[in-house]
Design an enzyme around this catalytic site. Sequence first.
Site, PDB file in Angstrom:
ATOM      1  N   GLY A   2       8.838   2.269 -16.335  1.00 27.14           N
ATOM      2  CA  GLY A   2       9.076   1.139 -17.204  1.00 27.14           C
ATOM      3  C   GLY A   2       9.204  -0.170 -16.450  1.00 27.14           C
TER       4      GLY A   2
ATOM      5  N   HIS B  85      21.041   3.164 -27.024  1.00 33.55           N
ATOM      6  CA  HIS B  85      21.103   1.799 -26.482  1.00 33.55           C
ATOM      7  C   HIS B  85      19.699   1.382 -26.060  1.00 33.55           C
ATOM      8  CE1 HIS B  85      22.180  -1.665 -24.042  1.00 33.55           C
ATOM      9  NE2 HIS B  85      23.439  -1.560 -24.466  1.00 33.55           N
TER      10      HIS B  85
ATOM     11  N   VAL C  88       2.187  -1.031 -16.489  1.00 38.98           N
ATOM     12  CA  VAL C  88       3.487  -0.374 -16.467  1.00 38.98           C
ATOM     13  C   VAL C  88       3.330   1.130 -16.281  1.00 38.98           C
ATOM     14  CG1 VAL C  88       5.668  -0.067 -17.691  1.00 38.98           C
ATOM     15  CG2 VAL C  88       4.292  -2.110 -18.103  1.00 38.98           C
ATOM     16  N   SER C  89       4.152   1.689 -15.410  1.00 36.56           N
ATOM     17  CA  SER C  89       4.268   3.135 -15.317  1.00 36.56           C
ATOM     18  C   SER C  89       5.142   3.610 -16.469  1.00 36.56           C
ATOM     19  CB  SER C  89       4.905   3.543 -13.979  1.00 36.56           C
ATOM     20  OG  SER C  89       5.459   4.833 -14.056  1.00 36.56           O
TER      21      SER C  89
ATOM     22  N   GLY D 134       5.429  -7.982  -9.119  1.00 35.31           N
ATOM     23  CA  GLY D 134       4.882  -6.662  -9.403  1.00 35.31           C
ATOM     24  C   GLY D 134       3.664  -6.668 -10.297  1.00 35.31           C
ATOM     25  N   PRO D 135       3.166  -5.490 -10.622  1.00 36.27           N
ATOM     26  CA  PRO D 135       1.917  -5.358 -11.380  1.00 36.27           C
ATOM     27  C   PRO D 135       2.084  -5.713 -12.856  1.00 36.27           C
ATOM     28  CG  PRO D 135       2.921  -3.209 -11.057  1.00 36.27           C
ATOM     29  CD  PRO D 135       3.759  -4.173 -10.276  1.00 36.27           C
TER      30      PRO D 135
END
Length: 394
Positions: free
Chosen positions: A283, A185, A278-279, A274-275
């Site tokens: 995600g 998915h 991406v971490s 937020g930033p």
Amino acid sequence: MEEKSSVFLADGGRRIRLVAAADIVTWDTIAALHLGDFKVVRTHGFTSPPTPKIPLLKPHPLPPNLQQTTTLSDSHLQMAFNLTAKDKRISLEQKELLCCKYFVSESRNRSVLEAIERAVSQDPDSVIVNKFEDRAYNRTRYTIVSYVVHDAKGNAIYSPLHQTVLAMTEVAFANINLESHSGAHPRLGVVDDIIFHPLARASLHEAAWLAKAVAKDMATMFQVPVFLYSAAHPSGKAPDDLRRELGYFRPNYNGNQWAGWSMPETLPEKPDEGPNSVSRERGITMIGARPWTAMYNVPILSTDVAATRRIARMVSARGGGLPTVQTIGLLHDDETTEIACVLLEPNQIGADRVQRRVEVLAAQFGLEVENGYFTDYSPEMVVEKYLNLIAGDH
């Protein structure tokens, strides 16, 4: 002798003064009293509270005509919170209720899911009324319900769902690494999607208020990019449009699987909260508010993903099929594929029409179709289950 803290409440025409030691009357219990038909009209003996578990309601000045009060001992105060199941249900039936559908990218690690569920159980006013797991998709959806508190002007100012979602997210990020995740998915993040729906007396405006408040706190606390959609977005951006822009529908493994993180670490567009970076472990998170939508999956007895995707497109409104129906064709297991459907207006275009349309189209491809299934209750059943669970203390 140290003066005890006090809290003044109004219940209809009666005025009640509760007097108790500070460890009994806390800011949390003051807010908890709003679960019933009480309104805080004044507090005494409380300085500015420490960072509270929940936002506080600003107390109103005590009315000048308040002359007589009833003083309760600590034991009486504790007894006041022991509402009967019937009392709780009657009280909650008068409240505005919100539903949160919380999608997390995990279904194979039982201990992680149990930890997420324990985070919900920390607040008895937030209740998991349903849970849908799919091991092939490696994805779980929790359906959680709670109430909304308003100020004197009728503005929504607090829901237990706010802190519950943050607690769930803290556990999810601490235990799930998107880089090691795989499933059939699509997903953009560990906490992939959070949808708020109004129930009972609540409005879409209240659902959008909570979605935006949660998005802001999630982005700040966990430094994860958050994209808003539908009623939570300034222009009402549709979630499917947002997902296409972010590459959500493109599998990156074996042509039908999603594995790890495949997008650039700098996003192509600025998130709403937020930033912009991406971490890879966490995600992206999408958060929205919309009227109730139904999710209905139709299994097809074939592993021909390409054929299933063609059928899915012909069923969908985007492909010229049924209005207000969104679809995606997915591999489900070693023997079947599935058409996962979102019914945007289930009272207008329901599962029966979707089922018939899939069967007709599948027959043209020589494929057999099984009866579809809903992945959640109706909104009426969700409310009923919540009231029963909360009245019985879960």
